[in-house]
Design an enzyme around this catalytic site. Structure first.
Site, PDB file in Angstrom:
ATOM      1  N   ARG A  18       0.804  -1.221   0.000  1.00 27.40           N
ATOM      2  CA  ARG A  18       0.000   0.000   0.000  1.00 27.40           C
ATOM      3  C   ARG A  18       0.846   1.284   0.000  1.00 27.40           C
ATOM      4  O   ARG A  18       0.335   2.375  -0.182  1.00 27.40           O
ATOM      5  CB  ARG A  18      -0.966  -0.015   1.200  1.00 27.40           C
ATOM      6  CG  ARG A  18      -2.105  -0.987   1.019  1.00 27.40           C
ATOM      7  CD  ARG A  18      -2.829  -1.277   2.327  1.00 27.40           C
ATOM      8  NE  ARG A  18      -2.108  -2.258   3.146  1.00 27.40           N
ATOM      9  CZ  ARG A  18      -2.512  -2.690   4.345  1.00 27.40           C
ATOM     10  NH1 ARG A  18      -3.622  -2.200   4.883  1.00 27.40           N
ATOM     11  NH2 ARG A  18      -1.816  -3.583   5.008  1.00 27.40           N
ATOM     12  N   LYS A 356      32.597  27.603   2.309  1.00 26.42           N
ATOM     13  CA  LYS A 356      32.878  26.165   2.281  1.00 26.42           C
ATOM     14  C   LYS A 356      34.286  25.901   2.780  1.00 26.42           C
ATOM     15  O   LYS A 356      35.225  26.568   2.344  1.00 26.42           O
ATOM     16  CB  LYS A 356      32.739  25.635   0.848  1.00 26.42           C
ATOM     17  CG  LYS A 356      32.930  24.142   0.749  1.00 26.42           C
ATOM     18  CD  LYS A 356      33.598  23.702  -0.545  1.00 26.42           C
ATOM     19  CE  LYS A 356      35.086  23.934  -0.525  1.00 26.42           C
ATOM     20  NZ  LYS A 356      35.823  23.307  -1.629  1.00 26.42           N
ATOM     21  N   TYR A 392      39.263  27.025  -7.471  1.00 22.48           N
ATOM     22  CA  TYR A 392      39.246  25.830  -8.320  1.00 22.48           C
ATOM     23  C   TYR A 392      39.772  26.202  -9.685  1.00 22.48           C
ATOM     24  O   TYR A 392      39.264  27.117 -10.340  1.00 22.48           O
ATOM     25  CB  TYR A 392      37.793  25.339  -8.405  1.00 22.48           C
ATOM     26  CG  TYR A 392      37.598  24.051  -9.153  1.00 22.48           C
ATOM     27  CD1 TYR A 392      38.353  22.922  -8.839  1.00 22.48           C
ATOM     28  CD2 TYR A 392      36.637  23.951 -10.155  1.00 22.48           C
ATOM     29  CE1 TYR A 392      38.152  21.731  -9.517  1.00 22.48           C
ATOM     30  CE2 TYR A 392      36.427  22.765 -10.829  1.00 22.48           C
ATOM     31  CZ  TYR A 392      37.188  21.655 -10.511  1.00 22.48           C
ATOM     32  OH  TYR A 392      36.980  20.480 -11.176  1.00 22.48           O
TER      33      TYR A 392
HETATM   34  C1  UD1 Z   1      -1.638  -7.214  12.187  1.00 19.79           C
HETATM   35  C2  UD1 Z   1      -2.436  -8.117  13.137  1.00 19.79           C
HETATM   36  C3  UD1 Z   1      -3.667  -7.345  13.630  1.00 19.79           C
HETATM   37  C4  UD1 Z   1      -3.232  -6.059  14.303  1.00 19.79           C
HETATM   38  C5  UD1 Z   1      -2.323  -5.224  13.376  1.00 19.79           C
HETATM   39  C6  UD1 Z   1      -1.706  -4.075  14.168  1.00 19.79           C
HETATM   40  C7  UD1 Z   1      -2.175 -10.449  12.466  1.00 19.79           C
HETATM   41  C8  UD1 Z   1      -2.774 -11.600  11.721  1.00 19.79           C
HETATM   42  N1  UD1 Z   1      -2.858  -9.293  12.434  1.00 19.79           N
HETATM   43  O1  UD1 Z   1      -2.486  -6.928  11.071  1.00 19.79           O
HETATM   44  O2  UD1 Z   1      -4.391  -8.144  14.546  1.00 19.79           O
HETATM   45  O3  UD1 Z   1      -4.363  -5.304  14.665  1.00 19.79           O
HETATM   46  O4  UD1 Z   1      -1.231  -6.019  12.869  1.00 19.79           O
HETATM   47  O5  UD1 Z   1      -0.977  -3.199  13.358  1.00 19.79           O
HETATM   48  O6  UD1 Z   1      -1.141 -10.595  13.078  1.00 19.79           O
HETATM   49  N2  UD1 Z   1       4.690  -9.525   8.332  1.00 19.79           N
HETATM   50  C9  UD1 Z   1       5.710 -10.399   8.062  1.00 19.79           C
HETATM   51  N3  UD1 Z   1       5.446 -11.522   7.341  1.00 19.79           N
HETATM   52  C10 UD1 Z   1       4.207 -11.837   6.906  1.00 19.79           C
HETATM   53  C11 UD1 Z   1       3.151 -10.917   7.175  1.00 19.79           C
HETATM   54  C12 UD1 Z   1       3.424  -9.776   7.904  1.00 19.79           C
HETATM   55  O7  UD1 Z   1       6.856 -10.168   8.453  1.00 19.79           O
HETATM   56  O8  UD1 Z   1       4.051 -12.890   6.270  1.00 19.79           O
HETATM   57  C13 UD1 Z   1       4.996  -8.310   9.111  1.00 19.79           C
HETATM   58  C14 UD1 Z   1       4.715  -7.034   8.340  1.00 19.79           C
HETATM   59  O9  UD1 Z   1       5.893  -6.626   7.653  1.00 19.79           O
HETATM   60  C15 UD1 Z   1       4.339  -6.054   9.438  1.00 19.79           C
HETATM   61  C16 UD1 Z   1       3.719  -6.945  10.500  1.00 19.79           C
HETATM   62  O10 UD1 Z   1       4.134  -8.264  10.218  1.00 19.79           O
HETATM   63  O11 UD1 Z   1       5.469  -5.420   9.976  1.00 19.79           O
HETATM   64  C17 UD1 Z   1       2.194  -6.872  10.477  1.00 19.79           C
HETATM   65  O12 UD1 Z   1       1.757  -7.332   9.208  1.00 19.79           O
HETATM   66  P1  UD1 Z   1       0.557  -6.634   8.449  1.00 19.79           P
HETATM   67  O13 UD1 Z   1       0.309  -7.366   7.193  1.00 19.79           O
HETATM   68  O14 UD1 Z   1       0.771  -5.178   8.379  1.00 19.79           O
HETATM   69  O15 UD1 Z   1      -0.631  -7.001   9.464  1.00 19.79           O
HETATM   70  P2  UD1 Z   1      -1.952  -6.222   9.693  1.00 19.79           P
HETATM   71  O16 UD1 Z   1      -2.927  -6.574   8.640  1.00 19.79           O
HETATM   72  O17 UD1 Z   1      -1.672  -4.784   9.916  1.00 19.79           O
END
Ligand code: UD1
Ligand code: CA
Length: 463
Positions: A18, A356, A392
């Site tokens: 996004r 400078k 220069y």
């Molecule tokens: C997640 C939580 C949600 C919470 C929200 C808070 C879950 C399923 N959902 O949702 O309950 O309210 O955060 O901000 O946990 N990431 C990985 N690998 C993956 C997927 C995600 O490293 O496969 C990391 C992302 O980079 C990010 C974090 O996990 O830093 C959260 O992932 P994101 O997809 O943003 O979760 P949300 O939909 O925001």
């Protein structure tokens, strides 16, 4: 205390679709630092307080090379999540680094404003409990909702896309920050399924498992809404930036700085201040900036890696970059100090003057329209308007040296390498390419001629 009282996993493998950026989301700048640096800073603080020597584990996926390059100096361990199958899978990727003792704190790499104080309250939860940092939001859209039973006990977390209409009305959300008994973690993660609207392995599903296993689950609400804000798009990034700036402005106000408008200051680095510093509107402070007692910074200035000593004034629209401004000096309006500039006490550098890699000794003045590059300028020297150091030659840079009390007439060109003796006077409009002796007048100037009664050419009358 066990040998591994606290371990931290930071989830940063998501692509951040996004954001619509080629930069991995956690490298987007906030307050001049990649998002992830803020999360690393708070995790370091929390580990230190907990007396834990375990380095945080960073789970990465997208843009691994970029991430590792940007964090080359960070003291963390790296786990690769090959494909982004959900937050549960991401934590599973970190398991090889996790010892099954003590507690594991899971932080999201895209939640950069969490404060150590808030995590401290989470760490007060009982050692054997699964603790969730929650928040009450006016608009909980997008977050996982906290499901509590009639007794107020947490039973589960349901994600936005899996929630019923009734659950969507709940305002208590999962901030994404969980504290998990380490010995339970691998077992729970092994039981996750992708049986949900997104077909992902949700970390949040371990909450219902903990309840079923009789592990106490506590939801601990965070004090402020702002600090738990997750960044998924540029609008949220901008919101977090403002919030961070407000926080930094508040800190400066508490330290005794006068800010003409705390909403119109941007700090993108570390600032240290003396007493009675005043900062006017639309100032940007970047890198390491030190402002001594009584320093005044006018409107619309940018100070980057700068030291401004007591009583100095930076007048509006000036750029001070990699420079030191001595006590009582006055810079600007509209001045540009570039790296390697050192102004001693009471130096004046005025409008449209660029300096400078030069040193100006106490009381030297260059008040208008000059370029001073690679120069050593003595005490009380007056540099007239329009003076240029020609440093220069197209291939190499050369130095200009001007002795104490010299007077450089306006619009002079000093062709380096060249030196001007102490107390010398340079006539206006001179091009100085050889040494100008101390105490004397040196000038290069075509003699002035006057032709009395000179007739200007006239247009021939049309035929
Ligand atoms: C997640 C939580 C949600 C919470 C929200 C808070 C879950 C399923 N959902 O949702 O309950 O309210 O955060 O901000 O946990 N990431 C990985 N690998 C993956 C997927 C995600 O490293 O496969 C990391 C992302 O980079 C990010 C974090 O996990 O830093 C959260 O992932 P994101 O997809 O943003 O979760 P949300 O939909 O925001
Ligand atoms: Ca998120």
């Amino acid at each position: 205390m066990s040998s591994t009282p606290l371990q931290i996993v930071i989830l940063a493998a998501g692509q951040g679709k996004r954001m619509r950026s080629s930069l991995p989301k956690v490298l987007q700048p906030l307050g001049g630092q990649p998002l992830i640096r803020h999360v690393l800073a708070v995790s370091d603080a929390v580990l230190r307080e907990a007396g834990s020597a375990a380095r945080p584990v960073l789970v990465y996926g997208h843009g691994g090379d970029q991430l590792q390059a940007a964090l080359a100096d960070a003291d963390c361990r790296w786990s690769h999540q090959a494909s982004q199958r959900g937050t549960g899978d991401a934590v599973a990727a970190a398991l090889p680094h996790i010892e099954p003792a003590g507690r594991v704190l899971v932080l999201c790499g895209d939640v950069p404003l969490l404060r150590a104080a808030t995590l401290r309250t989470l760490l007060h939860a009982p050692q054997d409990a699964l603790a969730i940092l929650t928040a009450m939001l006016d608009d909980p859209t997008g977050y996982g909702r906290i499901l509590r039973d009639a007794h107020g006990e947490v039973r589960a977390i349901v994600e936005q896309r899996d929630a019923t209409a009734e659950q969507l009305a709940l305002q208590e959300v999962n901030t994404g920050t969980l504290l998990i008994p380490a010995e339970r973690l691998a077992g729970w993660l092994g039981r996750l399924t992708a049986d949900n609207a997104q077909g992902e392995l949700y970390l949040t599903d371990i909450v219902a498992m903990a309840v079923a296993d009789g592990v106490p689950v506590v939801g601990i609400p965070a004090a402020g809404e702002a600090e738990i804000m997750g960044i998924n798009d540029r609008a949220q990034l901008a919101c977090c930036e403002r919030e961070l700036q407000r926080r930094q402005a508040r800190r400066l106000l508490q330290e005794g700085v006068t800010l003409r408008d705390p909403e119109r200051l941007d700090v993108r680095g570390d600032v240290s201040v003396g007493r009675d510093v005043e900062i006017d509107v639309n100032v940007i402070l970047e890198g390491r900036v030190e402002l001594g007692d009584g320093v005044r910074v006018g409107a619309h200035c940018i100070l980057r890696d700068a030291i401004v000593e007591a009583g100095a004034r930076i007048e509006p629209f000036s750029l001070v970059d990699g420079a030191r401004v001595g006590p009582g000096a006055v810079v600007g309006p509209y001045a540009r100090l570039r790296p390697g500039t050192e102004l001693a006490a009471d130096v004046h550098v005025g409008n449209f003057v660029e300096v400078k890699n030069s040193r100006l000794a106490p009381g030297a003045k260059a008040n208008h329209l000059s370029y001073l590059g690679d120069a050593d300028i003595g005490a009380r020297v007056n540099v007239g308007a329009g003076t240029i150091t020609c440093n220069y030659d197209g291939a190499n840079k050369h130095r200009t040296t001007i002795g104490d009390d010299a007077f450089i007439g306006s619009n002079s060109s000093l062709v380096a390498p060249v030196s001007i003796g102490a107390g010398a006077t340079i006539g206006a409009g001179s091009v100085i390419s050889r040494e100008a002796p101390a105490g004397g007048l040196t000038l290069t100037r075509a003699p002035q001629k006057s032709i009395p009664g000179w007739q200007r050419p006239r247009k021939k009358p049309a035929q």
